[in-house]
Design an enzyme around this catalytic site. Sequence first.
Site, PDB file in Angstrom:
ATOM      1  N   ARG A 101       0.888  -1.165   0.000  1.00  0.00           N
ATOM      2  CA  ARG A 101       0.000   0.000   0.000  1.00  0.00           C
ATOM      3  C   ARG A 101       0.920   1.206   0.000  1.00  0.00           C
ATOM      4  O   ARG A 101       1.622   1.466   0.988  1.00  0.00           O
ATOM      5  CB  ARG A 101      -0.924  -0.010   1.216  1.00  0.00           C
ATOM      6  CG  ARG A 101      -1.634   1.312   1.417  1.00  0.00           C
ATOM      7  CD  ARG A 101      -2.796   1.224   2.363  1.00  0.00           C
ATOM      8  NE  ARG A 101      -3.922   0.556   1.726  1.00  0.00           N
ATOM      9  CZ  ARG A 101      -5.175   0.558   2.196  1.00  0.00           C
ATOM     10  NH1 ARG A 101      -5.447   1.175   3.331  1.00  0.00           N
ATOM     11  NH2 ARG A 101      -6.141  -0.055   1.560  1.00  0.00           N
ATOM     12  N   HIS A 128      -7.106   1.273  -6.757  1.00  0.00           N
ATOM     13  CA  HIS A 128      -7.324   0.313  -5.681  1.00  0.00           C
ATOM     14  C   HIS A 128      -7.952  -0.957  -6.290  1.00  0.00           C
ATOM     15  O   HIS A 128      -9.117  -1.274  -6.046  1.00  0.00           O
ATOM     16  CB  HIS A 128      -8.244   0.940  -4.625  1.00  0.00           C
ATOM     17  CG  HIS A 128      -8.232   0.251  -3.291  1.00  0.00           C
ATOM     18  ND1 HIS A 128      -7.430  -0.842  -3.012  1.00  0.00           N
ATOM     19  CD2 HIS A 128      -8.942   0.495  -2.154  1.00  0.00           C
ATOM     20  CE1 HIS A 128      -7.643  -1.235  -1.761  1.00  0.00           C
ATOM     21  NE2 HIS A 128      -8.546  -0.438  -1.224  1.00  0.00           N
ATOM     22  N   GLN A 131      -9.764  -3.748  -4.183  1.00  0.00           N
ATOM     23  CA  GLN A 131     -11.084  -3.327  -3.705  1.00  0.00           C
ATOM     24  C   GLN A 131     -12.149  -3.605  -4.756  1.00  0.00           C
ATOM     25  O   GLN A 131     -13.231  -4.121  -4.447  1.00  0.00           O
ATOM     26  CB  GLN A 131     -11.049  -1.820  -3.395  1.00  0.00           C
ATOM     27  CG  GLN A 131     -12.370  -1.261  -2.926  1.00  0.00           C
ATOM     28  CD  GLN A 131     -12.786  -1.830  -1.585  1.00  0.00           C
ATOM     29  OE1 GLN A 131     -12.010  -1.812  -0.650  1.00  0.00           O
ATOM     30  NE2 GLN A 131     -13.996  -2.343  -1.490  1.00  0.00           N
ATOM     31  N   ASP A 219     -17.391   6.821  -1.713  1.00  0.00           N
ATOM     32  CA  ASP A 219     -16.175   6.665  -0.906  1.00  0.00           C
ATOM     33  C   ASP A 219     -15.987   7.974  -0.140  1.00  0.00           C
ATOM     34  O   ASP A 219     -16.683   8.970  -0.398  1.00  0.00           O
ATOM     35  CB  ASP A 219     -14.985   6.363  -1.843  1.00  0.00           C
ATOM     36  CG  ASP A 219     -13.685   6.065  -1.099  1.00  0.00           C
ATOM     37  OD1 ASP A 219     -13.733   5.836   0.130  1.00  0.00           O
ATOM     38  OD2 ASP A 219     -12.617   6.065  -1.748  1.00  0.00           O
ATOM     39  N   CYS A 258     -16.395   1.243   0.068  1.00  0.00           N
ATOM     40  CA  CYS A 258     -15.214   0.419   0.375  1.00  0.00           C
ATOM     41  C   CYS A 258     -14.854   0.457   1.858  1.00  0.00           C
ATOM     42  O   CYS A 258     -14.154  -0.425   2.342  1.00  0.00           O
ATOM     43  CB  CYS A 258     -14.036   0.847  -0.484  1.00  0.00           C
ATOM     44  SG  CYS A 258     -13.483   2.543  -0.183  1.00  0.00           S
ATOM     45  N   ARG A 286     -13.267  -8.825   0.541  1.00  0.00           N
ATOM     46  CA  ARG A 286     -11.845  -8.537   0.307  1.00  0.00           C
ATOM     47  C   ARG A 286     -11.038  -9.815   0.502  1.00  0.00           C
ATOM     48  O   ARG A 286     -10.101 -10.101  -0.251  1.00  0.00           O
ATOM     49  CB  ARG A 286     -11.356  -7.447   1.283  1.00  0.00           C
ATOM     50  CG  ARG A 286     -12.012  -6.084   1.111  1.00  0.00           C
ATOM     51  CD  ARG A 286     -11.629  -5.428  -0.198  1.00  0.00           C
ATOM     52  NE  ARG A 286     -10.185  -5.286  -0.333  1.00  0.00           N
ATOM     53  CZ  ARG A 286      -9.444  -4.326   0.233  1.00  0.00           C
ATOM     54  NH1 ARG A 286     -10.033  -3.389   0.949  1.00  0.00           N
ATOM     55  NH2 ARG A 286      -8.132  -4.276   0.047  1.00  0.00           N
TER      56      ARG A 286
HETATM   57  N1   CP Z   1     -11.243  -0.472   1.891  1.00  0.00           N
HETATM   58  C1   CP Z   1      -9.981  -0.496   2.365  1.00  0.00           C
HETATM   59  O1   CP Z   1      -9.004  -0.637   1.618  1.00  0.00           O
HETATM   60  O2   CP Z   1      -9.911  -0.391   3.727  1.00  0.00           O
HETATM   61  P1   CP Z   1      -8.591  -0.219   4.609  1.00  0.00           P
HETATM   62  O3   CP Z   1      -8.047   1.151   4.348  1.00  0.00           O
HETATM   63  O4   CP Z   1      -9.057  -0.417   6.001  1.00  0.00           O
HETATM   64  O5   CP Z   1      -7.597  -1.283   4.198  1.00  0.00           O
HETATM   65  N1  NVA Z   2     -10.050   6.610  -1.341  1.00  0.00           N
HETATM   66  C1  NVA Z   2      -9.691   6.126  -0.033  1.00  0.00           C
HETATM   67  C2  NVA Z   2      -9.864   4.642   0.051  1.00  0.00           C
HETATM   68  C3  NVA Z   2      -9.592   4.044   1.390  1.00  0.00           C
HETATM   69  C4  NVA Z   2      -9.724   2.561   1.403  1.00  0.00           C
HETATM   70  C5  NVA Z   2      -8.260   6.533   0.284  1.00  0.00           C
HETATM   71  O1  NVA Z   2      -7.397   6.428  -0.590  1.00  0.00           O
HETATM   72  O2  NVA Z   2      -8.011   6.968   1.415  1.00  0.00           O
END
Ligand code: CP
Ligand code: NVA
Length: 299
Positions: A101, A128, A131, A219, A258, A286
């Site tokens: 990440r 993502h 997701q 989101d 998400c 997930r």
């Molecule tokens: N939806 C998602 O990726 O959640 P987290 O940020 O908790 O991993």
């Molecule tokens: N768009 C959000 C998604 C979190 C899972 C972010 O990048 O923070």
Amino acid sequence: MVKHFIDIADFSAEQLKGIIADAKAIKARPDDFNEVLKGKKIAMIFEKPSTRTRISFEVGIIELGGSPIVLSAADMQLGHGETVADTAKVLSRFVDCIMIRANSHDTVLELAANATIPVINALTDRSHPCQIMADILSFEEHKGDMAGKHIAWFGDGNNVTASWIEAAAKFDFKLTIASPEELDPDADILQAAIAAGGDIKIERDPNKAAKDADCVVTDCWVSMGDKDAVNRHNLLAPYQVDQNVMKLAHKDAIFMHCLPAHRGEEVVPEVIDGPQSVVFDGAENRLHAQKAIMKYLFD
Ligand code: CP
Ligand code: NVA
């Protein structure tokens, strides 16, 4: 040839549908897949916080017979000046796969270019994809085949939107994006997906966007790393998902998010905690979707 999982657009429709089919099989019969990662060690690197991604990957790796190694980039030399390329080369000597990440999408691309093992994108500023594979699985469980269905995206044109856009061209669904012009999704990603056959439209009027939708999805308004939260809130206020939006969609439409969610901002509690919401099925999926992605990488 080392396989990676970086973006939805990198795969054929058949490959993606195969991963979804595997996810359904893994969810139905998890014990049949408990040696898929036997003996494999997977490094999980986080430059940003996570609840779902971290836990679903860690549990998924264990359930597939592998060993997860969870790493915070801040505690690695990567967070203190060591190059991404050197990190990729070193990790390739120790582990069998890297999930990351990252703040910047370029970090994932550079990692993949220098690693001799699969790299998985677990969210960047650009996309993502894990997701959206889980979201496709959730949608199909509730509403059947994605083909020909209508998904209405409400809110910020962010990393999650980008992966929905790429998915529209692969799974043949109609995607309407209701966002303010200032926060439109990445133009290159949008144009590439339309050129690849995606039925994708931007609609400024939130009332028009929700019409006939089989699923309304949103989101957070301020993603990790985003600045200027106050301005974003002002721009996005008209795109909040409330009961009125859900009434304009099909009466049996589902609501997806998400997570993490901010009740009273991008969605009202009555919707996210109401009968049309499938957000916790989505969170669970997930796990199953990512197990199928890892199976694909090692098949
Ligand atoms: N939806 C998602 O990726 O959640 P987290 O940020 O908790 O991993
Ligand atoms: N768009 C959000 C998604 C979190 C899972 C972010 O990048 O923070």
